[in-house]
Design a protein around this motif. Sequence first.
Motif, mmCIF file in Angstrom:
data_model
loop_
_atom_site.group_PDB
_atom_site.id
_atom_site.type_symbol
_atom_site.label_atom_id
_atom_site.label_comp_id
_atom_site.label_asym_id
_atom_site.label_seq_id
_atom_site.Cartn_x
_atom_site.Cartn_y
_atom_site.Cartn_z
ATOM 1 N N HIS A 227 0.819 -1.224 0.000
ATOM 2 C CA HIS A 227 0.000 0.000 0.000
ATOM 3 C C HIS A 227 0.847 1.265 0.000
ATOM 4 O O HIS A 227 0.324 2.360 -0.190
ATOM 5 C CB HIS A 227 -0.858 0.022 1.273
ATOM 6 N N ASP A 228 2.152 1.140 0.219
ATOM 7 C CA ASP A 228 2.988 2.304 0.512
ATOM 8 C C ASP A 228 3.178 3.207 -0.706
ATOM 9 O O ASP A 228 3.532 2.749 -1.788
ATOM 10 C CB ASP A 228 4.360 1.831 1.018
ATOM 11 N N GLY A 229 2.999 4.509 -0.493
ATOM 12 C CA GLY A 229 3.146 5.492 -1.576
ATOM 13 C C GLY A 229 4.560 5.605 -2.117
ATOM 14 O O GLY A 229 4.764 6.136 -3.216
ATOM 15 N N ALA A 230 5.560 5.097 -1.369
ATOM 16 C CA ALA A 230 6.950 5.176 -1.836
ATOM 17 C C ALA A 230 7.185 4.346 -3.093
ATOM 18 O O ALA A 230 8.198 4.530 -3.772
ATOM 19 C CB ALA A 230 7.900 4.705 -0.724
ATOM 20 N N TYR A 231 6.280 3.427 -3.427
ATOM 21 C CA TYR A 231 6.442 2.628 -4.650
ATOM 22 C C TYR A 231 6.140 3.436 -5.920
ATOM 23 O O TYR A 231 6.432 2.982 -7.016
ATOM 24 C CB TYR A 231 5.546 1.386 -4.608
#
Length: 722
Positions: free
Chosen positions: A317-321
């Motif tokens: 779910h992480d936006g860093a991807y």
Amino acid sequence: MPAVLRIALPVPLPTLFDYLPPAAGECRAGSRVLVPFGRHKMVGIVVATEVEASVGGSRLKRVLRLLDDTPLLDPELMKTLAWAADYWLGAPGEAYANALPLALREDKPLPATGEEIWTLTIAGQSARDANSRRGSSKLLLDILATGPLAAGELDVHLPSWRAAARRLAGAGLIERGERIAAFDHHLVAPWPLTEEQQHAVTDITASLGSFQPFLLDGVTGSGKTEVYLALIEQVLAQGKQALLLVPEIGLAPQTMRRLRERLGVAIEVLHSNLAEGDRARAWLRARSGEAKVILGTRSAVFTPLPHAGIIIVDEEHDGAYKQQDGFRYHARDLALLRARALSVPVLLGSATPSLESLANVEAGRYRSLHLRARPGAIRPPQVQIIDMRAQRLEHGLSPALLSAVGDTVARGEQVLVFRNRRGYAPVLLCHSCGWHAECPRCEHPMTLHAARRQLICHHCDYQTRVPETCPTCNAPDLKPQGQGTERLEEALVAQFPHVPVLRIDRETTRRRYAFEQLLEGLRADAPAILVGTQMLAKGHDLPNLTLVTIVGVDEGLLSVDFRASERLAQLVVQVAGRAGRARKPGRVLLQTHHPEHPLLRGLLAQGYAAAAKELLTERRLSQLPPYSHQVLLRAEAHQRPHVDTFLAEAYAALNADQLQIAGPMPAPMPLRAGRYRGQLLIEAPSRGLLHAALRPWQRLLAAMPSARRVRWSLDVDPIDLY
């Protein structure tokens, strides 16, 4: 007309370039070549051979030199990159360049791929015996006294060893060599899997050798990593490769340690903090098939996998991807694409799955697996709301929160005070006239960093000294408003002078390996208070941490961004998951002025799954992603009229049939780093419809005279509308 080569060059232009073949060597798709470009030379990648020239042959330049005997990029990666450039509307040359580590984008021979080994010299042994070195240099000599060690092993033993190695090698006390990567036989026995974990492993193992996306939805502390390890063991037993992606560099060392301890093979690590030579060697070892387990952050999704067995995306779910500049791909989505092309299963793991992944489960595209129990933990952490209304606060901390912190450290346990805002205070204000410190380039409040006596803009990094008096009225009483992590640290040190207080944010972890060193400084059995930003929300096991307090919840409740509720729910659950991960029960306190807010109440009463279901229903009714698809056209320039003209012409050029268009409008932050910013948001019910309209539009945008006066970009599936 002569047959020519079509080449991708690392330039932000939506086109490939034609060149005549070199005088010597046979070029194939995926090979690197050196070409003349304007007044410079560039390394490009051959995309196609024997194509018909798009311009007259007399105007074409010749490739200067072929750099690879065999193609560096294989057909699967070439096909994937072409698709990705098309889908994310990226410059094709930037997409292909992203696949290569920086050291491989240069006109230099490929580095040797043997494992880097460091050995103590005779002079080094003498220096150690004489005890003539101090600090990390002495530690490195002591470690190498037990025998030669690989760079990866040194990363585990002494994260800051590189600087010491340069000093000692320069003095002839240690020397660098190479060897073929060897197995490490000091293995840690696996934990017995729970019934849920075993079910997940069995299900996914049955899909090895074919494409199948899985969503592993496991509460924090439920042992998702054990599932990953068991699956990687299965893949290694088949002689295949595993790629494991993590969102943050900070998570890589501890994950690497667990992989090494369990698997007994060399683990290749790929992330932006690595020395470029190390990154290139790891990439080449993966390409040859020698590297069996590859661990990396977003860009590692481009690693060649000739013997692919499985791809795992942790904290999916992480936006860093999502890459936020240049070629704006999403590593999670690219991992799915690569898994399909390679015919391997892809596992997405999270305690708080993204609404996109949950919608894919709902639609039957992903198979869902659940881990609901926390092995070894007594019970899930108890979550309580502290109503801040009418309370007298100490630096933003309520009496109830301070009392709970005091009780916890008195028992010899550890506390995490979470505040997702670094610095001392978000605003510096004059009480006499109302002036506040504002960034001249962004028209946005500057954050006070007291330790550095600096005002810093967290948007453009503009910095200035703190004024002695108010610049408007000369009054001396400038007061900080609000709390950042630095101010909380100061308040907690004053309140609990005999307890170690560790601040973990971007300021305190700037140096390489500083993050791991801070955590390693924590004694497992001693009281401590950690103050941190979202760096601490992810994946860290601190067995003596029993209380988590979350300060500043209200900012997420009041945001205009439609994704804010999802992010807040994920953040609360992820941060809460740090508490009570071992035998001691955990407790979580949320401070808020809105204790009756339905999102908080729903999250506490029924958990993340129910909150996510409610948010998905809202998105479906509003026809917002994932039930519609968006592209954001951003533009910025030093003069506002240039932005306005470009966006107006872009709007006029768009075939708006069946599309919804918002704008042209100013960006939520209209001025940043001295540039005026505007945007156009385009939505459609289907991806196909959106891309059919956007591909010809992109070519029109590139040809507009007004486009030359602005910086513009297209962001497909944006995760931020800033």
